[in-house]
Motif scaffolding. Structure first.
Motif, PDB file in Angstrom:
ATOM      1  N   VAL A 136       0.855  -1.187   0.000  1.00  0.00           N
ATOM      2  CA  VAL A 136       0.000   0.000   0.000  1.00  0.00           C
ATOM      3  C   VAL A 136       0.890   1.235   0.000  1.00  0.00           C
ATOM      4  N   GLU A 137       0.751   2.052  -1.019  1.00  0.00           N
ATOM      5  CA  GLU A 137       1.494   3.302  -1.101  1.00  0.00           C
ATOM      6  C   GLU A 137       0.513   4.464  -1.110  1.00  0.00           C
TER       7      GLU A 137
ATOM      8  N   SER B 104      -4.490   6.824   0.024  1.00  0.00           N
ATOM      9  CA  SER B 104      -5.777   6.469  -0.574  1.00  0.00           C
ATOM     10  C   SER B 104      -5.563   5.470  -1.706  1.00  0.00           C
ATOM     11  N   PHE B 105      -6.532   4.585  -1.872  1.00  0.00           N
ATOM     12  CA  PHE B 105      -6.440   3.543  -2.892  1.00  0.00           C
ATOM     13  C   PHE B 105      -7.817   2.906  -3.041  1.00  0.00           C
TER      14      PHE B 105
ATOM     15  N   ARG C 130      -8.104  -3.236  -4.131  1.00  0.00           N
ATOM     16  CA  ARG C 130      -6.734  -3.645  -3.818  1.00  0.00           C
ATOM     17  C   ARG C 130      -6.709  -4.607  -2.635  1.00  0.00           C
TER      18      ARG C 130
ATOM     19  N   GLU D 151     -13.350   4.313  -2.728  1.00  0.00           N
ATOM     20  CA  GLU D 151     -12.024   4.758  -2.317  1.00  0.00           C
ATOM     21  C   GLU D 151     -11.840   4.498  -0.816  1.00  0.00           C
TER      22      GLU D 151
END
Length: 225
Positions: free
Chosen positions: A125-126, A129-130, A134, A210
């Motif tokens: 996880v970078e 927010s993602f 994922r 999100e």
């Protein structure tokens, strides 16, 4: 078991432990095939969905992972060093057909009965927010890996049905995970240990909202509970 890497505590990280055999020697000896099997499982994972690594660690807390030396003792190819990082991660392992057939011993510079060989994994996880998908992809990849390792006993093996965010512990405002779902914002507050556990929901996997983090986590893991 000592904690040779910063991925997570053993209680949270998926560990698949394999036996370290004892030969007629005072040193720990690992069969080549045992390590090669784990290496192949780790190598088969989609690292963009789930980071998978093979580690070796000593049960002796005074022994650092950097102190461990492993050498393949092959009758045909001679002595082959196994490259380890300072946290005990195996960073280069020679997967060769002739060595699989021979199955030579991998001899450690540590006493027999003091080493553990295992797989560790975490979700890459970078940023803060993602997309929710994922998390679903990571859980699916973890379950695929468990199935490949468990074989016929896969039905009895643990399965990842959620994820765990592990944030740094601190006395100020706790960390928060927010899901921006169509039906409304969902907020999850970290407990006193800095953890947020989320069970994955099919409706959210389809919607793919999100996910926002209030701060950077130490690690994000598939939840095997």
């Amino acid at each position: 078991m000592s904690r040779p890497f910063c991925w997570a505590a053993v209680a949270l990280i998926g560990l698949i432990t394999t036996a370290v055999t004892h030969a007629a020697t005072t040193n720990a000896v690992i069969p080549y095939k045992a390590m090669d099997d784990l290496w192949q499982i780790a190598s088969s994972a989609d690292q963009s969905k789930l980071m998978v690594r093979v580690f070796v660690a000593s049960t002796n807390k005074t022994v650092r992972p950097a102190d461990i030396v492993l050498t393949i003792q092959s009758a045909s190819a001679g002595k082959i060093p196994v490259q380890l990082s300072t946290n005990g991660q195996i960073i280069d392992f020679p997967h060769r057909t002739e060595l699989v057939r021979e199955n030579p011993s991998i001899v450690a510079n540590q006493p027999r009965g003091t080493l553990n060989l295992f797989i560790g994994y975490k979700i890459p996880v970078e940023g803060l927010s993602f997309p929710y998908s994922r998390l679903g992809h990571a859980a699916a990849e973890a379950n695929k890996m468990i199935k490949s390792q468990a074989g016929m006993t896969a039905m009895l093996a643990a399965k990842a049905q959620g994820v765990v965010f592990v944030f740094p512990r601190k006395s100020s405002e706790p960390a928060k995970v927010t899901i921006l779902a169509v039906a409304g914002r969902r907020e999850f507050i970290a407990d006193k240990d800095g953890r947020v556990k989320l069970k994955l929901e099919e409706s959210l996997l389809s919607e793919n909202p999100e996910v926002q983090l209030s701060e950077k986590p130490d690690v994000v893991l598939p939840d095997m509970d």
